[in-house]
Enzyme design. Structure first.
Site, PDB file in Angstrom:
ATOM      1  N   PRO A  64      -3.645   1.971  -5.650  1.00 21.03           N
ATOM      2  CG  PRO A  64      -3.453  -0.437  -7.200  1.00 21.03           C
ATOM      3  CD  PRO A  64      -4.553   0.929  -6.285  1.00 21.03           C
ATOM      4  CD  GLU A 108     -11.827  -4.852 -11.061  1.00 13.99           C
ATOM      5  OE1 GLU A 108     -11.034  -3.914 -11.430  1.00 13.99           O
ATOM      6  OE2 GLU A 108     -11.176  -5.188 -10.511  1.00 13.99           O
ATOM      7  NE  ARG A 110       9.955   2.804  13.263  1.00 15.69           N
ATOM      8  CZ  ARG A 110      10.861   3.478  12.602  1.00 15.69           C
ATOM      9  NH1 ARG A 110      10.645   4.911  11.857  1.00 15.69           N
ATOM     10  NH2 ARG A 110      11.638   3.278  13.471  1.00 15.69           N
ATOM     11  CG  ASP A 113      14.257   5.322  11.228  1.00 16.92           C
ATOM     12  OD1 ASP A 113      14.866   4.747  12.507  1.00 16.92           O
ATOM     13  OD2 ASP A 113      13.057   6.085  11.498  1.00 16.92           O
TER      14      ASP A 113
HETATM   15  N1  ADE Z   1      -4.577  -1.123  -2.909  1.00 19.36           N
HETATM   16  C1  ADE Z   1      -4.272  -2.158  -3.250  1.00 19.36           C
HETATM   17  N2  ADE Z   1      -3.275  -2.282  -4.215  1.00 19.36           N
HETATM   18  C2  ADE Z   1      -2.401  -1.282  -3.271  1.00 19.36           C
HETATM   19  C3  ADE Z   1      -0.916   0.059  -3.476  1.00 19.36           C
HETATM   20  N3  ADE Z   1      -0.812  -0.583  -4.367  1.00 19.36           N
HETATM   21  N4  ADE Z   1      -1.618   0.502  -2.614  1.00 19.36           N
HETATM   22  C4  ADE Z   1      -1.908   1.098  -1.679  1.00 19.36           C
HETATM   23  N5  ADE Z   1      -3.462   1.001  -2.045  1.00 19.36           N
HETATM   24  C5  ADE Z   1      -4.051  -0.552  -2.865  1.00 19.36           C
END
Ligand code: ADE
Length: 249
Positions: A88, A115, A153, A168
């Site tokens: 994230p 984590e 794709r 698209d």
């Molecule tokens: N791993 C955990 N959350 C994630 C996300 N939002 N994007 C990519 N990998 C992740």
């Protein structure tokens, strides 16, 4: 295009590769999806891939040694493929990123769990960090699958109809127009007549208008950065006139 996915849950990825367009792309040899079990590179009877964090705190961290070995093995097989960590904290994934990844020979994905992974792996082994959105998943596998899906794709031949990737949503910063199929009337709701007219230029004009109005209503942020061409300006002016009539009346 070869996708190598380093994970402690290879079955998740193998299952994903067995359906729909991804499956057909694998069968035709246009892509390969190789799920690599990080546990195969872990030492000891229990093949442990995680450990407690230095400094204390909750959760576990993925150990560096099995990850390093797994990445090195995947890279030997795909020497020209960037190694991507799903996290994230990464760069937000979008259609433009999908297009640039589709130009690679292959991609090596590292899926973290718990984590996260030991920072020394990020520093020495990872070329790019990618996030699929501002929310936290339990692991990177779903994110890797999202990226593989979006990239596949774009690989020539995978959609069967090359025109469909070009039209698209997002490919020119507009959402795609509305779609209809049979029956022509459903629950007293008829499809737009022009779609039955056989007049291709009128249909194309209707589709552009549909794209513009959807983008304007659903994703006005996309319109802010976009340069409008002459036809698009004329469509917007037509709505302006409609709105002015409505407000004035
Ligand atoms: N791993 C955990 N959350 C994630 C996300 N939002 N994007 C990519 N990998 C992740």
């Amino acid at each position: 295009m070869k996708f190598s996915v380093l994970t402690i849950f290879p079955e998740m990825v193998n299952a994903f590769a067995q359906y729909g367009i991804i499956r057909r792309a694998v069968e035709s040899g246009r892509i390969a999806v190789d799920a690599i079990d990080i546990r195969d590179f872990a030492e000891g009877r229990h093949r442990v891939t995680d450990d407690r964090p230095y400094g204390g705190g909750s959760g576990m961290v993925m150990k560096p040694e099995p990850l390093a070995k797994a990445i090195e093995s995947a890279r030997r097989e795909n020497p020209e493929s960037p190694t991507i960590l799903l996290t994230p904290q990464g760069r937000p994934f979008d259609q433009q990123t999908a297009e640039s990844l589709a130009r690679c020979k292959g991609l090596v994905f590292v899926c973290g769990r718990y984590e996260g992974i030991d920072e020394r792996i990020c520093e020495s082994y990872i070329d790019e960090e990618i996030s699929i959105g501002d929310y936290v998943l339990t692991g990177g596998e779903l994110a890797a699958m999202v990226i593989i899906d979006a990239v596949t794709r774009l690989v020539p031949g995978t959609l069967g109809n090359e025109a469909s990737a070009a039209s698209d949503t997002f490919s020119d910063d507009l959402l795609e127009h509305a779609h209809y199929t049979r029956p022509p009337i459903f629950e007293n709701n008829a499809i737009p007549e022009v779609l039955l007219s056989g007049n291709h230029s009128a249909i194309e004009a209707w589709r552009l208008e549909s794209s513009l109005i959807r983008t304007f209503l659903k994703r006005p942020d996309l319109m802010e950065t976009r340069r409008l061409d002459h036809r698009e300006k004329e469509i917007l002016k037509k709505w302006m006139r409609h709105l002015e009539t409505l407000i004035g009346g």
